[in-house]
Design an enzyme around this catalytic site. Structure first.
Site, short mmCIF file in Angstrom:
data_model
loop_
_atom_site.label_atom_id
_atom_site.label_comp_id
_atom_site.label_asym_id
_atom_site.label_seq_id
_atom_site.Cartn_x
_atom_site.Cartn_y
_atom_site.Cartn_z
N PRO B 166 18.56 8.51 68.29
CA PRO B 166 19.48 9.42 67.58
C PRO B 166 18.76 10.57 66.87
O PRO B 166 18.73 10.64 65.64
CB PRO B 166 20.17 8.48 66.58
CG PRO B 166 19.15 7.42 66.30
CD PRO B 166 18.33 7.25 67.55
N CYS B 167 18.22 11.48 67.65
CA CYS B 167 17.52 12.61 67.04
C CYS B 167 18.50 13.52 66.30
O CYS B 167 18.10 14.34 65.47
CB CYS B 167 16.72 13.39 68.08
SG CYS B 167 17.69 13.95 69.47
#
Lengths: 195, 265
Positions: B166-167
Protein backbone atom coordinates in the site's frame (compact mmCIF):
# COMPACT_ATOMS: atom_id res chain seq x y z
CA UNK A 1 18.88 -42.41 -32.19
CA UNK A 2 20.61 -39.29 -30.98
CA UNK A 3 19.85 -37.37 -34.13
CA UNK A 4 16.37 -36.72 -32.75
CA UNK A 5 17.74 -34.64 -29.87
CA UNK A 6 21.09 -33.39 -31.06
CA UNK A 7 21.14 -30.47 -28.66
CA UNK A 8 20.90 -32.14 -25.24
CA UNK A 9 24.60 -31.75 -24.51
CA UNK A 10 24.48 -28.16 -25.65
CA UNK A 11 21.38 -27.52 -23.56
CA UNK A 12 23.08 -28.98 -20.48
CA UNK A 13 26.09 -26.75 -21.06
CA UNK A 14 23.85 -23.70 -21.41
CA UNK A 15 21.81 -24.70 -18.35
CA UNK A 16 24.97 -24.84 -16.29
CA UNK A 17 25.77 -21.28 -17.33
CA UNK A 18 22.30 -19.75 -17.05
CA UNK A 19 19.35 -21.81 -15.88
CA UNK A 20 16.68 -19.15 -16.32
CA UNK A 21 17.78 -18.18 -19.81
CA UNK A 22 17.91 -21.81 -20.96
CA UNK A 23 15.04 -23.54 -19.24
CA UNK A 24 12.45 -22.56 -21.84
CA UNK A 25 14.55 -24.22 -24.54
CA UNK A 26 14.63 -27.39 -22.45
CA UNK A 27 10.85 -27.29 -22.08
CA UNK A 28 10.38 -26.75 -25.82
CA UNK A 29 12.83 -29.51 -26.71
CA UNK A 30 11.33 -32.14 -24.39
CA UNK A 31 7.65 -31.32 -23.88
CA UNK A 32 6.34 -33.38 -26.81
CA UNK A 33 8.19 -36.53 -25.88
CA UNK A 34 7.39 -36.22 -22.17
CA UNK A 35 3.75 -35.59 -23.00
CA UNK A 36 3.72 -38.64 -25.25
CA UNK A 37 5.28 -40.82 -22.55
CA UNK A 38 2.87 -39.53 -19.90
CA UNK A 39 -0.10 -40.04 -22.19
CA UNK A 40 0.90 -43.51 -23.39
CA UNK A 41 1.95 -44.93 -20.04
CA UNK A 42 -0.73 -43.34 -17.92
CA UNK A 43 -3.91 -41.40 -17.88
CA UNK A 44 -5.83 -39.04 -20.08
CA UNK A 45 -4.64 -35.86 -21.75
CA UNK A 46 -5.28 -33.57 -18.80
CA UNK A 47 -3.50 -35.96 -16.40
CA UNK A 48 -0.59 -36.14 -18.81
CA UNK A 49 -0.43 -32.37 -19.15
CA UNK A 50 -0.37 -31.90 -15.38
CA UNK A 51 2.23 -34.59 -15.00
CA UNK A 52 4.57 -33.08 -17.58
CA UNK A 53 4.31 -29.66 -15.95
CA UNK A 54 4.93 -31.22 -12.55
CA UNK A 55 8.02 -33.01 -13.91
CA UNK A 56 9.45 -29.81 -15.42
CA UNK A 57 8.86 -27.93 -12.16
CA UNK A 58 10.70 -30.65 -10.22
CA UNK A 59 13.51 -30.52 -12.75
CA UNK A 60 13.77 -26.74 -12.47
CA UNK A 61 13.88 -26.88 -8.68
CA UNK A 62 16.63 -29.48 -8.75
CA UNK A 63 18.65 -27.54 -11.31
CA UNK A 64 18.32 -24.31 -9.34
CA UNK A 65 20.35 -25.81 -6.47
CA UNK A 66 22.79 -28.00 -8.40
CA UNK A 67 26.37 -26.88 -8.92
CA UNK A 68 27.17 -26.11 -12.58
CA UNK A 69 29.56 -29.06 -13.11
CA UNK A 70 26.81 -31.48 -12.15
CA UNK A 71 24.35 -29.79 -14.53
CA UNK A 72 26.86 -29.85 -17.37
CA UNK A 73 27.18 -33.63 -17.12
CA UNK A 74 23.45 -34.14 -17.10
CA UNK A 75 21.90 -36.44 -19.72
CA UNK A 76 18.68 -34.55 -20.02
CA UNK A 77 16.65 -37.04 -22.01
CA UNK A 78 16.92 -39.85 -19.48
CA UNK A 79 16.92 -37.59 -16.44
CA UNK A 80 13.69 -35.81 -17.38
CA UNK A 81 12.07 -39.16 -18.17
CA UNK A 82 13.02 -40.49 -14.73
CA UNK A 83 11.49 -37.43 -13.07
CA UNK A 84 8.33 -37.82 -15.15
CA UNK A 85 7.87 -41.49 -14.26
CA UNK A 86 8.57 -40.85 -10.57
CA UNK A 87 6.07 -38.01 -10.52
CA UNK A 88 3.57 -40.29 -12.24
CA UNK A 89 4.10 -43.03 -9.65
CA UNK A 90 3.61 -40.59 -6.79
CA UNK A 91 0.47 -39.30 -8.37
CA UNK A 92 -0.91 -42.77 -9.08
CA UNK A 93 -0.35 -43.66 -5.44
CA UNK A 94 -2.30 -40.62 -4.35
CA UNK A 95 -5.10 -40.86 -6.87
CA UNK A 96 -5.21 -44.69 -7.14
CA UNK A 97 -5.99 -44.46 -10.81
CA UNK A 98 -6.44 -47.87 -12.45
CA UNK A 99 -4.23 -46.86 -15.36
CA UNK A 100 -4.81 -49.99 -17.42
CA UNK A 101 -8.51 -49.33 -17.55
CA UNK A 102 -8.30 -45.80 -18.81
CA UNK A 103 -9.54 -45.75 -22.35
CA UNK A 104 -7.82 -43.68 -24.97
CA UNK A 105 -9.94 -40.62 -25.57
CA UNK A 106 -10.54 -40.28 -29.31
CA UNK A 107 -12.45 -37.04 -28.89
CA UNK A 108 -9.27 -35.32 -27.78
CA UNK A 109 -7.39 -36.06 -30.99
CA UNK A 110 -6.33 -33.14 -33.16
CA UNK A 111 -9.08 -32.42 -35.65
CA UNK A 112 -6.66 -32.31 -38.56
CA UNK A 113 -5.74 -35.95 -38.08
CA UNK A 114 -6.87 -38.07 -41.05
CA UNK A 115 -9.64 -40.40 -39.99
CA UNK A 116 -7.81 -43.57 -40.96
CA UNK A 117 -4.74 -42.59 -39.01
CA UNK A 118 -6.87 -41.77 -36.01
CA UNK A 119 -8.42 -45.23 -36.07
CA UNK A 120 -4.99 -46.78 -36.36
CA UNK A 121 -3.69 -44.78 -33.41
CA UNK A 122 -6.72 -45.64 -31.34
CA UNK A 123 -6.08 -49.28 -32.03
CA UNK A 124 -2.43 -49.08 -31.01
CA UNK A 125 -3.16 -46.96 -27.95
CA UNK A 126 -5.80 -49.46 -26.87
CA UNK A 127 -3.41 -52.36 -27.39
CA UNK A 128 -0.69 -50.63 -25.37
CA UNK A 129 -3.11 -50.04 -22.52
CA UNK A 130 -3.62 -53.80 -22.27
CA UNK A 131 0.06 -54.42 -21.38
CA UNK A 132 1.30 -54.73 -17.82
CA UNK A 133 2.66 -51.41 -16.51
CA UNK A 134 6.28 -52.57 -16.67
CA UNK A 135 5.97 -53.83 -20.23
CA UNK A 136 4.00 -50.83 -21.35
CA UNK A 137 6.56 -48.41 -19.94
CA UNK A 138 9.42 -50.33 -21.54
CA UNK A 139 7.71 -50.50 -24.93
CA UNK A 140 6.75 -46.82 -24.86
CA UNK A 141 10.25 -45.69 -23.92
CA UNK A 142 11.89 -47.95 -26.51
CA UNK A 143 9.54 -47.76 -29.48
CA UNK A 144 7.40 -44.65 -29.05
CA UNK A 145 10.05 -42.37 -27.56
CA UNK A 146 13.17 -44.12 -28.84
CA UNK A 147 15.41 -44.34 -25.79
CA UNK A 148 18.22 -46.90 -25.88
CA UNK A 149 18.06 -49.96 -23.66
CA UNK A 150 20.87 -48.56 -21.55
CA UNK A 151 18.93 -45.34 -21.05
CA UNK A 152 15.73 -47.20 -20.20
CA UNK A 153 17.56 -49.41 -17.71
CA UNK A 154 18.81 -46.29 -15.95
CA UNK A 155 15.42 -44.59 -16.10
CA UNK A 156 13.42 -47.47 -14.64
CA UNK A 157 16.22 -48.65 -12.36
CA UNK A 158 16.33 -52.23 -13.65
CA UNK A 159 18.98 -54.31 -15.42
CA UNK A 160 19.18 -53.94 -19.19
CA UNK A 161 18.31 -57.63 -19.64
CA UNK A 162 15.09 -57.20 -17.70
CA UNK A 163 14.15 -54.16 -19.77
CA UNK A 164 14.82 -56.05 -23.02
CA UNK A 165 12.67 -58.92 -21.82
CA UNK A 166 9.87 -56.48 -20.99
CA UNK A 167 10.06 -54.92 -24.44
CA UNK A 168 10.16 -58.26 -26.26
CA UNK A 169 7.31 -59.74 -24.27
CA UNK A 170 5.36 -56.54 -24.64
CA UNK A 171 5.81 -56.55 -28.42
CA UNK A 172 4.76 -60.18 -28.61
CA UNK A 173 1.64 -59.43 -26.60
CA UNK A 174 0.87 -56.47 -28.85
CA UNK A 175 1.12 -58.60 -31.98
CA UNK A 176 -1.08 -61.28 -30.51
CA UNK A 177 -3.65 -58.75 -29.43
CA UNK A 178 -3.57 -56.95 -32.79
CA UNK A 179 -4.13 -60.14 -34.74
CA UNK A 180 -6.83 -61.22 -32.32
CA UNK A 181 -8.58 -57.89 -32.75
CA UNK A 182 -8.52 -58.29 -36.51
CA UNK A 183 -9.70 -61.90 -36.29
CA UNK A 184 -7.59 -63.47 -39.10
CA UNK A 185 -7.62 -67.23 -39.81
CA UNK A 186 -6.00 -69.23 -37.05
CA UNK A 187 -3.07 -70.55 -39.12
CA UNK A 188 -1.76 -67.15 -40.17
CA UNK A 189 -2.01 -65.93 -36.63
CA UNK A 190 0.25 -68.67 -35.28
CA UNK A 191 2.85 -67.97 -37.97
CA UNK A 192 2.89 -64.26 -37.30
CA UNK A 193 3.28 -64.70 -33.58
CA UNK A 194 6.30 -66.95 -33.91
CA UNK A 195 7.92 -64.77 -36.58
CA UNK B 1 17.40 -50.40 -34.07
CA UNK B 2 18.28 -53.99 -33.48
CA UNK B 3 14.92 -55.16 -32.22
CA UNK B 4 12.93 -57.95 -33.78
CA UNK B 5 10.06 -55.59 -34.46
CA UNK B 6 7.87 -55.86 -37.53
CA UNK B 7 7.44 -52.70 -39.60
CA UNK B 8 3.74 -52.44 -38.86
CA UNK B 9 4.22 -52.47 -35.08
CA UNK B 10 7.15 -50.11 -35.42
CA UNK B 11 5.05 -47.66 -37.44
CA UNK B 12 2.03 -48.13 -35.19
CA UNK B 13 3.97 -47.32 -32.04
CA UNK B 14 5.88 -44.45 -33.60
CA UNK B 15 2.51 -43.05 -34.68
CA UNK B 16 1.54 -42.69 -31.03
CA UNK B 17 3.80 -39.69 -30.58
CA UNK B 18 1.67 -36.75 -29.62
CA UNK B 19 2.53 -33.05 -29.55
CA UNK B 20 2.13 -31.41 -26.14
CA UNK B 21 -0.95 -29.18 -25.80
CA UNK B 22 -0.38 -25.63 -26.98
CA UNK B 23 -0.43 -23.96 -23.56
CA UNK B 24 1.77 -26.45 -21.74
CA UNK B 25 5.11 -24.73 -22.24
CA UNK B 26 3.79 -21.36 -21.10
CA UNK B 27 2.02 -22.84 -18.06
CA UNK B 28 5.20 -24.65 -17.11
CA UNK B 29 7.24 -21.48 -17.40
CA UNK B 30 4.64 -19.64 -15.31
CA UNK B 31 4.86 -22.35 -12.64
CA UNK B 32 8.62 -21.85 -12.26
CA UNK B 33 8.43 -18.06 -12.60
CA UNK B 34 9.91 -17.67 -16.09
CA UNK B 35 6.67 -16.34 -17.58
CA UNK B 36 3.51 -14.81 -16.17
CA UNK B 37 -0.25 -14.89 -16.42
CA UNK B 38 -2.50 -11.92 -15.84
CA UNK B 39 -6.17 -11.17 -15.39
CA UNK B 40 -8.22 -8.01 -14.97
CA UNK B 41 -9.89 -7.22 -11.65
CA UNK B 42 -12.16 -4.34 -10.70
CA UNK B 43 -10.90 -1.89 -8.09
CA UNK B 44 -11.90 1.48 -6.59
CA UNK B 45 -9.71 3.12 -9.24
CA UNK B 46 -10.99 1.11 -12.20
CA UNK B 47 -9.84 -2.10 -13.86
CA UNK B 48 -6.39 -3.35 -12.87
CA UNK B 49 -4.19 -6.01 -14.41
CA UNK B 50 -2.93 -8.41 -11.75
CA UNK B 51 0.07 -10.43 -12.91
CA UNK B 52 1.29 -13.61 -11.25
CA UNK B 53 3.54 -16.64 -11.63
CA UNK B 54 4.54 -19.59 -9.46
CA UNK B 55 6.62 -17.35 -7.22
CA UNK B 56 3.89 -14.85 -6.44
CA UNK B 57 2.21 -11.70 -7.68
CA UNK B 58 4.68 -9.89 -9.91
CA UNK B 59 2.79 -6.75 -10.85
CA UNK B 60 -0.40 -4.74 -10.48
CA UNK B 61 -0.86 -2.44 -13.44
CA UNK B 62 -3.31 0.33 -14.18
CA UNK B 63 -2.77 0.15 -17.93
CA UNK B 64 -6.05 -0.47 -19.69
CA UNK B 65 -4.78 -1.95 -22.93
CA UNK B 66 -3.44 -5.53 -23.12
CA UNK B 67 -0.86 -4.86 -25.83
CA UNK B 68 0.57 -1.79 -24.10
CA UNK B 69 0.74 -3.65 -20.83
CA UNK B 70 2.33 -6.79 -22.29
CA UNK B 71 5.00 -4.84 -24.15
CA UNK B 72 5.95 -2.75 -21.13
CA UNK B 73 5.87 -5.78 -18.82
CA UNK B 74 8.19 -7.67 -21.11
CA UNK B 75 10.56 -4.71 -21.28
CA UNK B 76 10.66 -4.51 -17.47
CA UNK B 77 10.93 -8.20 -16.62
CA UNK B 78 12.06 -9.94 -19.81
CA UNK B 79 9.09 -12.27 -19.41
CA UNK B 80 6.01 -13.00 -21.50
CA UNK B 81 2.61 -12.37 -19.91
CA UNK B 82 -0.49 -14.19 -21.13
CA UNK B 83 -4.01 -13.00 -20.40
CA UNK B 84 -6.33 -15.38 -18.55
CA UNK B 85 -10.04 -15.10 -17.83
CA UNK B 86 -9.63 -14.79 -14.08
CA UNK B 87 -7.18 -14.98 -11.20
CA UNK B 88 -6.72 -18.38 -9.56
CA UNK B 89 -9.54 -18.60 -7.00
CA UNK B 90 -7.32 -18.59 -3.91
CA UNK B 91 -5.31 -15.61 -5.14
CA UNK B 92 -8.49 -13.68 -5.97
CA UNK B 93 -9.76 -14.33 -2.45
CA UNK B 94 -6.49 -13.23 -0.86
CA UNK B 95 -6.33 -10.01 -2.86
CA UNK B 96 -9.93 -9.22 -2.04
CA UNK B 97 -9.19 -9.66 1.66
CA UNK B 98 -6.00 -7.61 1.42
CA UNK B 99 -7.83 -4.75 -0.27
CA UNK B 100 -10.43 -4.97 2.48
CA UNK B 101 -7.66 -4.27 4.97
CA UNK B 102 -6.58 -7.72 6.17
CA UNK B 103 -2.80 -7.40 6.37
CA UNK B 104 -2.31 -10.82 7.87
CA UNK B 105 -3.32 -12.99 4.96
CA UNK B 106 -0.08 -13.71 3.20
CA UNK B 107 0.24 -12.94 -0.50
CA UNK B 108 3.46 -14.18 -2.06
CA UNK B 109 5.17 -11.50 -4.11
CA UNK B 110 7.66 -11.94 -6.92
CA UNK B 111 9.92 -8.92 -6.54
CA UNK B 112 12.89 -10.12 -8.57
CA UNK B 113 14.97 -7.28 -9.89
CA UNK B 114 14.32 -5.04 -6.89
CA UNK B 115 17.17 -3.73 -4.76
CA UNK B 116 17.48 -4.53 -1.08
CA UNK B 117 16.58 -0.93 -0.35
CA UNK B 118 13.41 -1.10 -2.45
CA UNK B 119 12.35 -4.32 -0.77
CA UNK B 120 12.91 -2.79 2.66
CA UNK B 121 10.79 0.24 1.72
CA UNK B 122 7.97 -1.88 0.31
CA UNK B 123 7.94 -4.30 3.24
CA UNK B 124 7.79 -1.36 5.62
CA UNK B 125 4.86 0.15 3.71
CA UNK B 126 3.06 -3.17 4.24
CA UNK B 127 3.04 -2.45 7.97
CA UNK B 128 0.90 0.68 7.62
CA UNK B 129 -2.66 -0.22 8.62
CA UNK B 130 -5.63 0.53 6.40
CA UNK B 131 -7.04 3.99 7.06
CA UNK B 132 -3.68 5.36 8.23
CA UNK B 133 -0.84 7.16 6.47
CA UNK B 134 2.85 7.72 7.19
CA UNK B 135 5.29 10.23 5.72
CA UNK B 136 8.18 9.16 3.49
CA UNK B 137 10.48 10.17 6.32
CA UNK B 138 8.84 7.65 8.63
CA UNK B 139 9.72 4.81 6.27
CA UNK B 140 13.26 6.15 5.91
CA UNK B 141 13.68 6.28 9.69
CA UNK B 142 12.10 2.88 10.26
CA UNK B 143 14.41 1.10 7.82
CA UNK B 144 17.45 2.76 9.33
CA UNK B 145 18.10 5.19 6.47
CA UNK B 146 16.73 8.42 7.96
CA UNK B 147 18.37 10.61 5.32
CA UNK B 148 17.10 8.62 2.35
CA UNK B 149 13.69 10.30 2.26
CA UNK B 150 13.84 11.11 -1.44
CA UNK B 151 15.04 7.60 -2.29
CA UNK B 152 12.08 6.23 -0.33
CA UNK B 153 9.78 8.27 -2.56
CA UNK B 154 11.51 6.92 -5.66
CA UNK B 155 11.30 3.33 -4.40
CA UNK B 156 7.58 3.73 -3.70
CA UNK B 157 7.12 5.12 -7.20
CA UNK B 158 8.67 1.89 -8.48
CA UNK B 159 6.43 -0.34 -6.39
CA UNK B 160 5.38 -2.99 -8.93
CA UNK B 161 2.44 -4.18 -6.83
CA UNK B 162 0.48 -1.06 -5.78
CA UNK B 163 -2.58 -1.66 -3.58
CA UNK B 164 -1.10 -5.00 -2.46
CA UNK B 165 1.91 -3.10 -1.13
CA UNK B 166 0.00 0.00 0.00
CA UNK B 167 2.34 2.74 -1.18
CA UNK B 168 -0.76 4.97 -1.33
CA UNK B 169 -0.55 5.12 2.48
CA UNK B 170 2.76 6.95 2.31
CA UNK B 171 2.48 10.72 2.03
CA UNK B 172 4.81 13.65 1.78
CA UNK B 173 6.72 14.59 4.89
CA UNK B 174 4.95 17.98 4.93
CA UNK B 175 1.66 16.12 5.27
CA UNK B 176 0.39 16.68 1.72
CA UNK B 177 -0.65 13.53 -0.16
CA UNK B 178 2.05 13.59 -2.82
CA UNK B 179 2.41 11.56 -5.99
CA UNK B 180 0.97 8.16 -6.77
CA UNK B 181 2.21 5.71 -9.35
CA UNK B 182 -1.14 4.07 -10.03
CA UNK B 183 -2.80 6.74 -12.10
CA UNK B 184 -1.81 9.85 -10.16
CA UNK B 185 -2.73 11.79 -6.98
CA UNK B 186 -6.50 11.70 -7.51
CA UNK B 187 -6.42 7.91 -7.31
CA UNK B 188 -4.38 8.15 -4.12
CA UNK B 189 -7.04 10.42 -2.64
CA UNK B 190 -9.83 8.07 -3.75
CA UNK B 191 -8.16 4.95 -2.35
CA UNK B 192 -7.36 6.59 0.99
CA UNK B 193 -10.91 7.90 1.27
CA UNK B 194 -12.21 4.41 0.51
CA UNK B 195 -10.03 3.08 3.31
CA UNK B 196 -11.52 5.45 5.85
CA UNK B 197 -8.76 8.05 5.95
CA UNK B 198 -9.74 11.67 5.40
CA UNK B 199 -7.25 13.13 2.94
CA UNK B 200 -8.86 16.59 2.96
CA UNK B 201 -8.62 16.83 6.71
CA UNK B 202 -5.03 15.58 6.61
CA UNK B 203 -4.06 18.25 4.11
CA UNK B 204 -5.88 20.93 6.10
CA UNK B 205 -3.94 19.94 9.20
CA UNK B 206 -0.73 19.85 7.21
CA UNK B 207 -1.31 23.38 5.90
CA UNK B 208 -1.92 24.52 9.46
CA UNK B 209 1.48 23.09 10.38
CA UNK B 210 0.11 20.21 12.47
CA UNK B 211 2.26 17.07 12.17
CA UNK B 212 1.42 15.16 15.35
CA UNK B 213 -1.48 14.62 17.70
CA UNK B 214 -1.14 14.12 21.45
CA UNK B 215 -3.36 13.19 24.34
CA UNK B 216 -3.07 15.35 27.41
CA UNK B 217 -4.20 12.43 29.58
CA UNK B 218 -1.63 9.87 28.44
CA UNK B 219 1.04 12.34 27.32
CA UNK B 220 1.63 10.24 24.23
CA UNK B 221 2.00 11.75 20.76
CA UNK B 222 1.07 10.05 17.50
CA UNK B 223 0.82 10.34 13.76
CA UNK B 224 -2.53 12.07 13.08
CA UNK B 225 -4.01 8.91 11.49
CA UNK B 226 -2.77 6.50 14.19
CA UNK B 227 -5.66 4.47 15.57
CA UNK B 228 -4.63 5.54 19.09
CA UNK B 229 -4.75 9.22 18.18
CA UNK B 230 -8.19 8.83 16.71
CA UNK B 231 -9.51 7.53 20.00
CA UNK B 232 -8.52 10.74 21.80
CA UNK B 233 -11.54 12.95 22.43
CA UNK B 234 -11.55 16.48 21.10
CA UNK B 235 -11.22 17.89 24.63
CA UNK B 236 -7.93 16.09 25.26
CA UNK B 237 -6.42 16.35 21.79
CA UNK B 238 -3.21 18.35 21.46
CA UNK B 239 -1.61 19.49 18.17
CA UNK B 240 2.15 19.57 17.69
CA UNK B 241 4.13 21.02 14.79
CA UNK B 242 7.09 18.68 15.37
CA UNK B 243 8.29 15.72 17.39
CA UNK B 244 10.67 18.05 19.17
CA UNK B 245 7.78 20.26 20.31
CA UNK B 246 5.91 17.22 21.60
CA UNK B 247 8.95 15.93 23.46
CA UNK B 248 9.58 19.39 24.88
CA UNK B 249 6.02 19.37 26.23
CA UNK B 250 6.81 16.12 28.03
CA UNK B 251 5.11 13.72 25.60
CA UNK B 252 6.50 10.33 24.64
CA UNK B 253 6.11 8.75 21.20
CA UNK B 254 3.33 6.22 20.58
CA UNK B 255 4.53 2.63 20.39
CA UNK B 256 2.13 1.79 17.59
CA UNK B 257 2.79 4.51 15.04
CA UNK B 258 6.34 5.24 16.27
CA UNK B 259 6.49 8.95 15.32
CA UNK B 260 10.03 9.28 16.66
CA UNK B 261 12.80 10.01 14.22
CA UNK B 262 10.56 11.36 11.50
CA UNK B 263 12.27 14.21 9.69
CA UNK B 264 9.80 16.96 9.10
CA UNK B 265 10.37 18.99 5.99
Amino acid sequence: MDDRRPDDAELAARLALDLDATFEAVVRAHQDRLFTIALRTGGDRSDAEELVQDAFVRAYRALSVWPPPRIRELRLRGWLTTILLNAGRNRARVKRVPTTELAFDPGAEPAADPLARRDERETWAGLLASLSPAQRTAVVLRHVDGLSYAEIAEVVGRPEGTVKAHVHRGLATLRTALLASEGPPGGLRAEEISA
Amino acid sequence: MNDPIDPRTDAGLAGLREPAPAGLAHSTLVAVGLADDYAVIESPVGPLRVVWNGRGVSEVSGETDDATFETRFRARTGRVARRRDALPADLARKIERRLAGDRHNRIDLDLRGASEFERAVWMKALEIPRGEVRPYGWIAAEIGRPKAVRAVGTALGHNPVPLIVPCHRVVRSDGMLGQYSLGGPENKRAILTGEGADPDELETLARAGVRFFGSDTTHIYCMPTCRDARRVTERHLMHFPSARAAEAAGYRPCKHCRPIGVQVA
